[in-house]
Each structure stands twice: as structure tokens, then as C-alpha cells.
Design a protein around this motif. Sequence first.
Motif, PDB file in Angstrom:
ATOM      1  N   ARG B  84      58.508 -22.580  23.184  1.00 49.26           N
ATOM      2  CA  ARG B  84      57.395 -22.469  24.642  1.00 49.26           C
ATOM      3  C   ARG B  84      57.296 -21.139  24.390  1.00 49.26           C
ATOM      4  O   ARG B  84      58.907 -20.433  25.579  1.00 49.26           O
ATOM      5  CB  ARG B  84      57.355 -23.089  25.397  1.00 49.26           C
ATOM      6  CG  ARG B  84      55.848 -24.109  24.744  1.00 49.26           C
ATOM      7  CD  ARG B  84      55.863 -24.924  26.753  1.00 49.26           C
ATOM      8  NE  ARG B  84      56.118 -26.388  26.141  1.00 49.26           N
ATOM      9  CZ  ARG B  84      57.066 -27.474  26.964  1.00 49.26           C
ATOM     10  NH1 ARG B  84      57.320 -27.491  27.713  1.00 49.26           N
ATOM     11  NH2 ARG B  84      56.862 -28.664  26.355  1.00 49.26           N
ATOM     12  N   GLY B  85      56.887 -19.779  24.708  1.00 48.04           N
ATOM     13  CA  GLY B  85      57.169 -18.248  25.296  1.00 48.04           C
ATOM     14  C   GLY B  85      57.817 -17.676  24.384  1.00 48.04           C
ATOM     15  O   GLY B  85      57.882 -16.450  24.061  1.00 48.04           O
ATOM     16  N   LEU B  90      50.960 -18.381  24.471  1.00 49.16           N
ATOM     17  CA  LEU B  90      49.799 -19.163  24.351  1.00 49.16           C
ATOM     18  C   LEU B  90      48.977 -18.156  25.556  1.00 49.16           C
ATOM     19  O   LEU B  90      49.718 -16.579  26.088  1.00 49.16           O
ATOM     20  CB  LEU B  90      49.665 -20.177  25.298  1.00 49.16           C
ATOM     21  CG  LEU B  90      48.441 -21.134  26.250  1.00 49.16           C
ATOM     22  CD1 LEU B  90      47.779 -20.851  24.597  1.00 49.16           C
ATOM     23  CD2 LEU B  90      49.135 -22.475  27.271  1.00 49.16           C
ATOM     24  N   THR B  92      45.290 -17.952  28.004  1.00 50.59           N
ATOM     25  CA  THR B  92      45.043 -19.140  28.472  1.00 50.59           C
ATOM     26  C   THR B  92      43.272 -18.078  28.576  1.00 50.59           C
ATOM     27  O   THR B  92      43.411 -17.161  28.284  1.00 50.59           O
ATOM     28  CB  THR B  92      45.084 -19.476  29.734  1.00 50.59           C
ATOM     29  OG1 THR B  92      46.084 -18.637  30.452  1.00 50.59           O
ATOM     30  CG2 THR B  92      45.997 -20.262  29.189  1.00 50.59           C
ATOM     31  N   SER B  98      45.433 -17.158  36.020  1.00 46.81           N
ATOM     32  CA  SER B  98      46.113 -17.715  35.004  1.00 46.81           C
ATOM     33  C   SER B  98      47.483 -16.917  35.138  1.00 46.81           C
ATOM     34  O   SER B  98      48.293 -17.302  35.103  1.00 46.81           O
ATOM     35  CB  SER B  98      45.873 -17.607  33.403  1.00 46.81           C
ATOM     36  OG  SER B  98      45.672 -16.163  33.474  1.00 46.81           O
ATOM     37  N   LEU B  99      47.547 -15.972  36.223  1.00 48.55           N
ATOM     38  CA  LEU B  99      48.663 -15.273  36.927  1.00 48.55           C
ATOM     39  C   LEU B  99      48.839 -15.704  38.194  1.00 48.55           C
ATOM     40  O   LEU B  99      48.249 -16.189  39.042  1.00 48.55           O
ATOM     41  CB  LEU B  99      48.199 -14.087  37.067  1.00 48.55           C
ATOM     42  CG  LEU B  99      48.960 -13.076  35.742  1.00 48.55           C
ATOM     43  CD1 LEU B  99      48.257 -12.069  35.697  1.00 48.55           C
ATOM     44  CD2 LEU B  99      49.517 -13.244  34.795  1.00 48.55           C
ATOM     45  N   GLN B 108      56.868 -11.619  36.826  1.00 45.86           N
ATOM     46  CA  GLN B 108      55.971 -12.712  35.746  1.00 45.86           C
ATOM     47  C   GLN B 108      56.797 -12.320  34.746  1.00 45.86           C
ATOM     48  O   GLN B 108      56.489 -13.321  33.769  1.00 45.86           O
ATOM     49  CB  GLN B 108      54.499 -12.726  36.810  1.00 45.86           C
ATOM     50  CG  GLN B 108      54.846 -13.020  37.524  1.00 45.86           C
ATOM     51  CD  GLN B 108      52.903 -13.534  38.046  1.00 45.86           C
ATOM     52  OE1 GLN B 108      52.966 -14.477  37.200  1.00 45.86           O
ATOM     53  NE2 GLN B 108      52.581 -13.066  38.699  1.00 45.86           N
ATOM     54  N   VAL B 109      56.737 -10.641  33.828  1.00 45.91           N
ATOM     55  CA  VAL B 109      56.307 -10.848  32.846  1.00 45.91           C
ATOM     56  C   VAL B 109      58.432 -10.755  31.989  1.00 45.91           C
ATOM     57  O   VAL B 109      58.037 -11.469  31.382  1.00 45.91           O
ATOM     58  CB  VAL B 109      55.994  -9.492  32.226  1.00 45.91           C
ATOM     59  CG1 VAL B 109      55.692  -9.196  30.336  1.00 45.91           C
ATOM     60  CG2 VAL B 109      54.149  -9.271  32.744  1.00 45.91           C
ATOM     61  N   ALA B 111      60.387 -12.545  33.303  1.00 44.39           N
ATOM     62  CA  ALA B 111      60.601 -13.985  33.746  1.00 44.39           C
ATOM     63  C   ALA B 111      60.900 -14.611  31.816  1.00 44.39           C
ATOM     64  O   ALA B 111      61.862 -15.258  31.629  1.00 44.39           O
ATOM     65  CB  ALA B 111      59.895 -14.689  33.662  1.00 44.39           C
ATOM     66  N   VAL B 112      60.047 -14.129  30.831  1.00 39.48           N
ATOM     67  CA  VAL B 112      59.881 -14.360  29.577  1.00 39.48           C
ATOM     68  C   VAL B 112      61.253 -13.968  28.340  1.00 39.48           C
ATOM     69  O   VAL B 112      62.104 -14.912  27.968  1.00 39.48           O
ATOM     70  CB  VAL B 112      58.841 -14.260  28.606  1.00 39.48           C
ATOM     71  CG1 VAL B 112      59.002 -14.772  27.668  1.00 39.48           C
ATOM     72  CG2 VAL B 112      57.481 -15.081  29.599  1.00 39.48           C
ATOM     73  N   LEU B 115      64.545 -15.562  30.030  1.00 37.87           N
ATOM     74  CA  LEU B 115      64.708 -17.022  29.778  1.00 37.87           C
ATOM     75  C   LEU B 115      65.341 -16.499  27.896  1.00 37.87           C
ATOM     76  O   LEU B 115      66.015 -17.697  27.699  1.00 37.87           O
ATOM     77  CB  LEU B 115      63.079 -17.426  29.830  1.00 37.87           C
ATOM     78  CG  LEU B 115      63.919 -19.028  29.690  1.00 37.87           C
ATOM     79  CD1 LEU B 115      64.275 -19.563  30.987  1.00 37.87           C
ATOM     80  CD2 LEU B 115      62.060 -19.697  29.221  1.00 37.87           C
ATOM     81  N   HIS B 116      64.229 -16.541  27.090  1.00 37.80           N
ATOM     82  CA  HIS B 116      64.495 -16.777  25.555  1.00 37.80           C
ATOM     83  C   HIS B 116      65.135 -15.516  25.539  1.00 37.80           C
ATOM     84  O   HIS B 116      65.627 -15.832  23.802  1.00 37.80           O
ATOM     85  CB  HIS B 116      62.626 -16.465  25.397  1.00 37.80           C
ATOM     86  CG  HIS B 116      61.910 -17.370  26.224  1.00 37.80           C
ATOM     87  ND1 HIS B 116      62.512 -19.001  25.344  1.00 37.80           N
ATOM     88  CD2 HIS B 116      61.166 -17.082  26.847  1.00 37.80           C
ATOM     89  CE1 HIS B 116      60.968 -19.735  26.167  1.00 37.80           C
ATOM     90  NE2 HIS B 116      60.396 -18.652  26.633  1.00 37.80           N
ATOM     91  N   VAL B 160      48.313 -11.423  30.544  1.00 38.11           N
ATOM     92  CA  VAL B 160      48.616 -12.233  30.419  1.00 38.11           C
ATOM     93  C   VAL B 160      48.856 -12.177  28.134  1.00 38.11           C
ATOM     94  O   VAL B 160      49.762 -13.300  28.086  1.00 38.11           O
ATOM     95  CB  VAL B 160      47.440 -13.141  29.754  1.00 38.11           C
ATOM     96  CG1 VAL B 160      47.570 -14.190  29.849  1.00 38.11           C
ATOM     97  CG2 VAL B 160      47.148 -13.382  30.971  1.00 38.11           C
ATOM     98  N   MET B 163      53.297 -11.479  28.647  1.00 38.85           N
ATOM     99  CA  MET B 163      53.487 -12.264  29.184  1.00 38.85           C
ATOM    100  C   MET B 163      53.887 -12.982  27.430  1.00 38.85           C
ATOM    101  O   MET B 163      54.971 -13.408  27.727  1.00 38.85           O
ATOM    102  CB  MET B 163      53.248 -12.872  29.689  1.00 38.85           C
ATOM    103  CG  MET B 163      54.066 -13.230  30.655  1.00 38.85           C
ATOM    104  SD  MET B 163      52.904 -13.400  32.572  1.00 38.85           S
ATOM    105  CE  MET B 163      52.213 -14.773  31.859  1.00 38.85           C
TER     106      MET B 163
END
Lengths: 309, 318
Positions: B84-85, B90, B92, B98-99, B108-109, B111-112, B115-116, B160, B163
Motif C-alpha cells: 500500500r502506498g 490509491l 480517492t 482526503s488530506l 504529508q507527501v 511521509a510516503v 516510509l517506503h 493526492v 502522494m
Amino acid sequence: MLLRYTFQRLLMLIPVSISISIVIFMIVHLLPGDPIDNLLRIGSSPEDREALVARYGLDRSLFVQYFTWIGNLFQGDFGQAIVLRRPVIDLIGQNLPYSLVLGGLAFAFSSIVGMSLGIISSVVRNPIIDRLVRGFILLGSTVPGFWLALLLILFFAVNLRWFPVSGAGGWDSLVLPVLTIGFGGVALVARVTRVALMDARREDFVMLLHAKGLSHNTILFRHLMPHALLPVVTILALRIGWILGGAVTVEFVFGRPGLGSLLIRALGQRDYPVVQGCLLMLALAVMLGTLIGDIAQAAMDPRVREAKT
Amino acid sequence: MSMLSVRDLGVAFGSIHPLSGVSFSVDRGQTIGIVGESGSGKSLTAMSVMGLLPLIGGRITDGNIEFDGQDLTNLPETAYRKLRGGRIGLITQNPMTSLDPLKKIGPQVDAVAILHLEMTPKEARARTEDILETLRIPEPALICDRYPHQMSGGMKQRIVIAMALAADPDVLIADEPTTALDVTVQAQIIRLLDDLVKERDLALVLITHDMSVVAQTCDKVVVMYAGRALEFGTVETIFDAPQHPYTQALIGCIPRGGDGTAKLDGIPGTVPTVMNYPKGCPFHPRCTRAQEICTTTQPEFTSYGDSAAACHFAGVAP
């Protein structure tokens, strides 16, 4: 942005303070009875009484009395207690620390325990725990403080002898009063936290947070908690005023010195300057709490920051 | 082998089965459209692929979802989180909500990628600005310092999308990405997605109710109704020779320009709710060609070259 907002809010306190001072003054002076009765010796003549009334300026019009009081306040003079015969500022200074310690501890207790309970009941998906917490919330919101105080005294102080019945001796004398005041607060904070967290969870953006691959804990603490905190902070800020005012009856039941005890005593004696001084302190505490709440709200939510400036 | 393939997917919430028998597959560089009216189970399909059904109390009961050769239906949550991500992005429906309104755009962007791709916050920010740049967002550095409520819907939808792209995914699922946007912005976003598929060799699942969007961008289509697939195939076949009456009706709903006298068509009736899916063919109460058999027997898929339709009268001249 936040500074400007704070400044605006501070300016707004000026008209509020003026109205409050008028209300306090009127309430106190329109009460039946006056402090002079407490000063008169048995067998005094009406002339003696008039002399005393004139000595304390109570024969002047309320208008003049109000402005004398306000004028003195601006010079830091809270006036002289009529019955207790000491400067009001000394009386408040002597009693305030007790109230601050008691109220502050109760505030901390209800914030920490309340928020923890709220988080637990909404995060742990266990129906038994949830029901227990909800039962506690119901109990805490409805049981009156003075009655709870008596129960606690009976059980922990009289039967178990763990804590003193009354007074303000060591730290152990604080436990029961803090529990009494904190209990209602815990329930309130827990309820607000629980509902706020469940509302935050239903927000649209939460779905996308999961879609980013964030873990449940990250989502809970980094995103849901800040949202849930908004209403919680508002409630907590309103209770800052309660730190001083909420303890009035509880201080009395536990026989502790404090602003509440002072106020009740002064009310009984119609000691105008003292009652006015105490009420003013309580009103200030409430105003300060509301102010802190609004500023915290603006600091946490960029939308509020922009809408209000 | 397809990048993502869904076979005979069935979903249940308790004893209610809002989705059953949905199949489709998509390759790299390809776009598949999932079309249907609201309530046909399109978003539920997206949620299933994202592994987010438990979040809303649902579960997969039938079929499987295969991503890059890996079965996702029984994938543990921790492994799913990496996809996921990371490998499946995804987008939405409503960019307005959605933010996270309390956080700035940048973090917020970021973070992806943090994380990944295990980037430091600084690297992630540089990457975020790069991505925003490629999404034709002016002054990315400034935008990163803004809050969501300070931006327009179209701009938010680009955020979005950024992200969803931040970790360089293989599959992008776009759930009605333009429904909540102004018409002028819709075309930009659709074109942007189309470009991304070509430039990045993405597999795109485009969920929409707009047949004209499908005609412009998709390679393949699945037509869904009342939680079922009714027809699927390549865009050319579906648009040239739609077999299912529902597909025909949907295509009939596309407004055509002309002399201005043309009336807009609609489909009479409404989509059934999950609680009262009709027996037999789910579309029969609204179908102009419905016969006795349609009310009792659910039709099987019959193939017509590049497409297949589940209708008793598909291929039969009306």
C-alpha cells in the motif's frame, strides 16, 4: 499570525473584564444584609451603626462606591476586609496557593487519566473494557462532588485511616480532595476524548492514510490524536477556570484553606471587599482559561488561525 | 503475466454480499476502466485490492487478487502495508477531504517516500518537489509549506496523485479521481493520469461513471452493475459493439454535440441497494429487453471476440 490573533483576543478581554466587574459589584451589594452587623457589639445604638457605615464608605451611592473600588484596583489595591480587618490582597495571597496546588493537581489528574481512558476505550476494541469505561464516565458525570467527598472521607479516612479527614497538612491531605475534584473531570475528559477519536477515525482522509501504508499506531498518534485533541483542549481550557472555582465546595467539606473557603466565609459575613476580590480572581481564572483554549486551538488548527484573523 | 489480476472476487459484510464475481486484469502501461453507476461496487473493488476492507468491516469471501504473481487475499497486514502506498497507489474521490487538514502539504507527501523508500526527510522533500514539478504544479517549494485548505480542489487532487506516486508504484488505482472537480480541471487530471501511465509504465485502474472518460483513456473496460460485472473487453469492441443492454444504455448516455436539439438520455429507474439486489440478471428491472428468463436465471458470460457479456440475449438482434 498567531501573535496577532493572541493580541486581538487580549484586547477583547478589556470589555469583558469591565462587564464582569460591574456584575460582581452589583451582585455583592444587592445581597440583603451588610458587613456592619458583624462588627456591632451587642447593645450598640443606631448612631454607632451609622458611624461605622460612614467609616467604611457604605453610605455613599453605589455609583461612587463602584468607581472607588475600580480606581483602587488599578493601583493594585483590593481594599481592606471589613470584618477580617486585613488587606484583601493579603487574604487572597494567603489562600490562593492552597487552591492553586489543589486545583492544579486535580486538573493534571483529570487530564492525564481522562485522556488515557478515552484513548483506551476507543482504541481497544474490547466490549468489556469499553462498557467499564462508559459506566465510569456516567458515574463520574453524575455524582456530585460534595457527596463523593463525604464517601471518600468515610471510607479512606475514617475506616481505613489512610489519609487525614481534613486540613491541609502534608501531601497526604491532598489525595482525597484531588480525587474528589478530579473524578468529575476524568469522566468529562474521557468522554470527550473517546467521542473525538471516534469522529476523527471516520474522517475521509483516514482512508488515504491507510492507503499510504502507514501503520495503525502512526495514524493514531500522528493524525487522529491531533484532531481529537481539538475538542479536548477546548474542554480542558474551560476547566482551567475550574481549577480555582470548582474546588469551592470541596475545600469546604475537607476543611482546607483556599479561595473557596475564604469566599464562603466572606459571603456569610457579607464582607464586600473580600467577596469582590475572590469573585474577581475566579472570573479572571475563567477568562484566562478561555483565552488559553482559544490560542491553543489556533496554534493547532491552521483553519482557525486564518478564519479569525 | 498481468501486473494485477482480480478473479471472481466476492466481498461480504456480515451476511450481506455486495460484490460477487468481479474479474479483470491490467498490465504495465495499460489502463483499465471500471464503469458503472454509483452503488455498483466500483469503490468496493478498489478497497478490496488495497486490502482496506477490514477497515470498514468487510472481508473477501471468494476469488483472489494477484499482484505481480503474488496472491494478496491472504497476505498478512504487515506485508500488505509495504504494498500500500509503496507498490500500489490509491487516488480517492474527494480531494477536498482526503488530506489531513492540520498538516502541511509537504510532510504529508514526504511521509510516503520516508516510509517506503527509506529516505531521510530531506531527500524525501527533494523528491516531493520533483514529483510536484512533473505534475505541473507551480512553485513546489511554496506549495509544500501550505495547508490543504489554502488550495483549490484540482491542486489538492494533484497532491493526492503526488502522494500515490511518491514511492514509484507499479499499479495506480484511481477511484473517481475527477468526480468532485470542476469540468475544466477534470480534463487536465485525466490527461495527467494518461501521461503518467505512458511515462512511468504504470498499470492504471480507473474507476469512473463517465463513459466518455473511458473512451478517451482506457484500453480495457469492465462494466459493473449491482455488485457484478456485466460486460468486459477492449475499449474498441465495447464501444463498437456493446452486447449488454446496460452497456448500450451507458454509451447512450454520453452527451453528443451537434445541432443542440439532441436530448440527453438517461437510464430509467435506479440502481438497487445492497439489501435488495434482484434475482436473476441484476439489471432486469430496468432492462428494455427483459424476458421471463431474466427474472429467474443469472446469465453466464458469453464471449464475443475481444469481449464477453453476461446477458441472455447478448448477440441476439433485438
